[in-house]
Design an enzyme around this catalytic site. Structure first.
Site, PDB file in Angstrom:
ATOM      1  N   SER A  75      11.563 -27.513   4.754  1.00 12.12           N
ATOM      2  CA  SER A  75      11.998 -26.204   4.259  1.00 12.12           C
ATOM      3  C   SER A  75      11.313 -25.064   4.999  1.00 12.12           C
ATOM      4  O   SER A  75      11.925 -24.026   5.262  1.00 12.12           O
ATOM      5  CB  SER A  75      11.726 -26.097   2.753  1.00 12.12           C
ATOM      6  OG  SER A  75      10.341 -26.233   2.479  1.00 12.12           O
TER       7      SER A  75
ATOM      8  N   ASP B  83       5.808 -26.526  -0.229  1.00 10.21           N
ATOM      9  CA  ASP B  83       4.765 -27.051   0.639  1.00 10.21           C
ATOM     10  C   ASP B  83       5.184 -26.854   2.089  1.00 10.21           C
ATOM     11  O   ASP B  83       6.231 -26.281   2.391  1.00 10.21           O
ATOM     12  CB  ASP B  83       4.496 -28.523   0.336  1.00 10.21           C
ATOM     13  CG  ASP B  83       5.716 -29.391   0.595  1.00 10.21           C
ATOM     14  OD1 ASP B  83       6.759 -28.841   1.004  1.00 10.21           O
ATOM     15  OD2 ASP B  83       5.638 -30.613   0.397  1.00 10.21           O
TER      16      ASP B  83
ATOM     17  N   ASP C 271       5.766 -29.009   5.628  1.00 10.69           N
ATOM     18  CA  ASP C 271       5.823 -30.254   6.388  1.00 10.69           C
ATOM     19  C   ASP C 271       5.410 -29.936   7.817  1.00 10.69           C
ATOM     20  O   ASP C 271       6.100 -29.188   8.520  1.00 10.69           O
ATOM     21  CB  ASP C 271       7.244 -30.830   6.363  1.00 10.69           C
ATOM     22  CG  ASP C 271       7.641 -31.282   4.969  1.00 10.69           C
ATOM     23  OD1 ASP C 271       6.905 -32.088   4.382  1.00 10.69           O
ATOM     24  OD2 ASP C 271       8.681 -30.813   4.467  1.00 10.69           O
TER      25      ASP C 271
ATOM     26  N   ASP D 121       1.964 -31.681   4.036  1.00  9.19           N
ATOM     27  CA  ASP D 121       2.184 -33.081   4.399  1.00  9.19           C
ATOM     28  C   ASP D 121       2.041 -33.173   5.911  1.00  9.19           C
ATOM     29  O   ASP D 121       2.760 -32.489   6.648  1.00  9.19           O
ATOM     30  CB  ASP D 121       3.578 -33.544   3.972  1.00  9.19           C
ATOM     31  CG  ASP D 121       3.662 -33.812   2.483  1.00  9.19           C
ATOM     32  OD1 ASP D 121       2.639 -33.677   1.802  1.00  9.19           O
ATOM     33  OD2 ASP D 121       4.762 -34.145   2.007  1.00  9.19           O
TER      34      ASP D 121
ATOM     35  N   LYS E 137      20.166 -25.850  -2.785  1.00 13.97           N
ATOM     36  CA  LYS E 137      18.954 -26.506  -3.264  1.00 13.97           C
ATOM     37  C   LYS E 137      18.669 -26.127  -4.719  1.00 13.97           C
ATOM     38  O   LYS E 137      18.271 -26.974  -5.518  1.00 13.97           O
ATOM     39  CB  LYS E 137      17.764 -26.143  -2.378  1.00 13.97           C
ATOM     40  CG  LYS E 137      17.789 -26.816  -1.011  1.00 13.97           C
ATOM     41  CD  LYS E 137      16.571 -26.473  -0.189  1.00 13.97           C
ATOM     42  CE  LYS E 137      15.335 -27.189  -0.718  1.00 13.97           C
ATOM     43  NZ  LYS E 137      14.173 -27.008   0.189  1.00 13.97           N
TER      44      LYS E 137
ATOM     45  N   TYR F 238      18.468 -33.668  -7.111  1.00 14.33           N
ATOM     46  CA  TYR F 238      17.565 -33.403  -5.988  1.00 14.33           C
ATOM     47  C   TYR F 238      16.283 -34.200  -6.209  1.00 14.33           C
ATOM     48  O   TYR F 238      15.336 -33.724  -6.829  1.00 14.33           O
ATOM     49  CB  TYR F 238      17.255 -31.905  -5.890  1.00 14.33           C
ATOM     50  CG  TYR F 238      16.463 -31.507  -4.655  1.00 14.33           C
ATOM     51  CD1 TYR F 238      17.090 -31.360  -3.430  1.00 14.33           C
ATOM     52  CD2 TYR F 238      15.097 -31.259  -4.729  1.00 14.33           C
ATOM     53  CE1 TYR F 238      16.383 -30.986  -2.300  1.00 14.33           C
ATOM     54  CE2 TYR F 238      14.373 -30.887  -3.608  1.00 14.33           C
ATOM     55  CZ  TYR F 238      15.018 -30.742  -2.393  1.00 14.33           C
ATOM     56  OH  TYR F 238      14.309 -30.374  -1.278  1.00 14.33           O
TER      57      TYR F 238
END
Length: 560
Positions: free
Chosen positions: A131, A142, A144, A197, A258, A267
């Site tokens: 995202s 968060d 990635d 992450d 989303k 989701y």
């Protein structure tokens, strides 16, 4: 409607991107002010039948702007649009992380005893995706982030031990875990309060450019399978942003879809529903096929397209053509969505018969609601209403998970969730259908930290299921590979709708802002007694041209 300065600017910018005929790329027409009203050709060859009255371009333009304005305001009200302060906070976190990764590569270079000249050129970098990489993150999202390192920095020792310890020693880092047994191994931690992450990819070079071209065959040659999987997220993101005709419009569509998927309970990739990459490809697919449609028209078209889509025909973004497809295994047979970066790979999916039915039902509902969006009483909020589980189902399977403390609970919940598909398939075998509600609840009256899931079951079939036998079956699945994971307790029971809490506030939805459940390999998180010399250039220089090494340094450098 009244907006503050930030909201006003955001909405004006998006309206301009969506509706202005001269906006964005010169080769793309984005507008409603065309005399032939091009976007309504997508709805029906006869606009008069679709609208119910002779179309007037000025009236339609005004209504479309109002619909777009109201939809964008919903996104702002839901906190889906980050402010400048949030954006700067994430950018600073990534910049700091990049510096740590470069320092880590220098440290590993010195520890490996590689030639002194390598110290100058050896480097690594951080690439973002998900995202954040697509620009659809919000204050609770968060990051990635992919760590890319040189050939001599191994994942088992250098990434999960050396880099882990470097991060753990930083004051900005907290709640760090190693997730080694996942499909894509990674570290999960908070950096300045932002959840990150961090998987790892190792390339067969010495120097990694800061802005690495992940499509360059030079960098992809002979990399291992784990690195390839780790790179696929970055490659998919960049492919999507390259293929959509208008990035701002695509981002607006994806934000809306989303929100819809989360509210309607579709989701949650681990529970058999969509993940972020699935929704990104579906949104990009619609934007690519209808480059001149408005935002509200794209939302309508998305629901119409996929409510009537002839699954299992795959969704293929690159050439916009859905080709006949025979799946090779059951995990892609229900709703195959091709990764845009590869013609031979599909988005990882856990979709089952039940979740496929639920997703199709929600697409149909969305289509029925949005097909009349130009009617005077249309309200976007109805589309985003939470799914009414308590009214829909009369029977639920209750999954109660607990542990001795919150850290152990997070590990335990993450591990159990990774095995949820086994339970879902078993319940389908017994009852024919199960709707796994992704929402995590907390029983505030329980003595231990806990998380509760309620999955909807068909009414009137309680006699077809033995909760004790199902629990025993699921526990065997959980126990597989459990020896290295923090454990807790799990209790499965069948409850009826009237046994659920009478008020929603009796069970509080678990707040996991900036935090994902995860499991950790306990030994992998403990600092090991291994040499950890701090990288200092003058130390390497004083060691002579070469230091003792067992590695083969004959690899090319992408640096200078």
């Amino acid at each position: 409607m009244e907006f503050d300065n930030f909201e006003t600017q955001f909405i004006i910018d998006l309206i301009g991107a969506v509706n202005h005929p001269l906006s964005c790329r010169p080769t793309t027409q984005i507008g409603l002010a065309n005399s032939n009203i091009t976007q309504f050709r997508d709805f029906n060859q006869n606009p008069q039948i679709f609208l119910g009255f002779p179309p007037n371009p000025d009236v339609i333009l005004r209504m479309e702007i109002e619909r777009s304005m109201s939809l964008l305001q919903v996104m702002v009200n839901e906190g889906l649009v980050p402010c400048g302060e949030e954006e700067m906070k994430r950018r600073n976190a990534i910049d700091k992380l990049k510096k740590i990764v470069v320092e880590w590569v220098k440290t590993v270079t010195y520890q490996r005893g590689l030639p002194k000249k390598y110290l100058k050129f050896a480097s690594g970098t951080i690439l973002t995706y998900g995202s954040y990489g697509l620009g659809v993150y919000n204050s609770e999202s968060d990051i990635d982030a992919l760590c890319v390192g040189p050939y001599f920095a191994t994942i088992a020792e250098d990434f999960f031990i050396v880099l882990h310890n470097m991060l753990a020693s930083r004051p900005e880092v907290s709640e760090i875990h190693c997730v080694k047994d996942a499909k894509v191994p990674l570290m999960r931690f908070k950096f300045d309060g932002i959840s990150i992450d961090l998987p790892y990819a190792r390339l067969k070079v010495i120097s990694i450019p800061e802005n690495l071209d992940v499509f360059n065959p030079f960098f992809l040659k002979n990399i291992d399978d784990t690195s390839w999987k780790s790179l696929s997220g970055v490659r998919a993101n960049r492919s999507i942003l390259h293929l959509v005709p208008n990035i701002e419009v695509f981002q607006a569509v994806l934000r809306c879809i989303k929100l819809w998927a989360k509210r309607r309970g579709v989701y949650a990739n681990l529970l058999g529903f969509f993940g972020g990459i699935h929704l990104a490809v579906l949104s990009a697919f619609i934007c690519q096929r209808h480059p001149s449609a408005s935002l509200s028209a794209l939302i309508l078209l998305l629901f119409k397209t996929f409510a009537l889509w002839p699954w299992p025909t795959p969704v293929i973004l690159q050439d916009q053509i859905a080709r006949p497809f025979i799946p090779t295994h059951d995990k892609v047979s229900w709703m195959p969505i091709q990764l845009p970066c590869s013609p031979y790979e599909f988005c990882h999916s856990n979709i089952t018969r039940s979740t496929f039915y639920k997703i199709r039902t929600e697409f149909l509902r969305g289509h029925m609601l949005t097909k009349d969006m130009l009617s005077p009483d249309f309200d976007w909020n109805i589309l985003f209403e939470p799914f009414p589980y308590a009214r829909k189902y009369g029977l639920f399977v209750k999954i109660f998970l607990s542990a001795c403390d919150k850290d152990e609970l997070g590990d335990w919940v993450g591990w159990v969730k990774s095995r949820f598909r086994c339970l879902l398939v078993k319940l389908e075998e017994l009852l024919g259908f199960c709707d796994p509600n992704p929402t995590e609840y907390v029983d505030t009256d329980a003595s231990e930290p806990n998380v509760i899931f309620y999955w909807g079951l068909p009414t009137g079939r309680a006699d077809l299921i033995n909760a004790d036998l199902v629990e025993e079956y699921f526990l065997k699945s959980i126990d597989h590979g459990l020896n290295q994971v923090s454990t807790g307790t799990m209790k499965l029971s069948i409850v009826k709708a009237y046994q659920l809490p009478k008020k929603a506030d009796q069970l509080t939805a678990l707040e996991r802002k900036n935090c994902k459940t995860c499991w950790r390999v306990v030994d992998g998180n403990r600092k090991k007694t291994v040499p950890q010399p701090k990288y200092k250039p003058h130390c390497a220089e004083s060691a002579g041209d070469y230091l003792p090494t067992n590695e083969n340094p004959e690899f090319p450098s992408a640096g200078g």
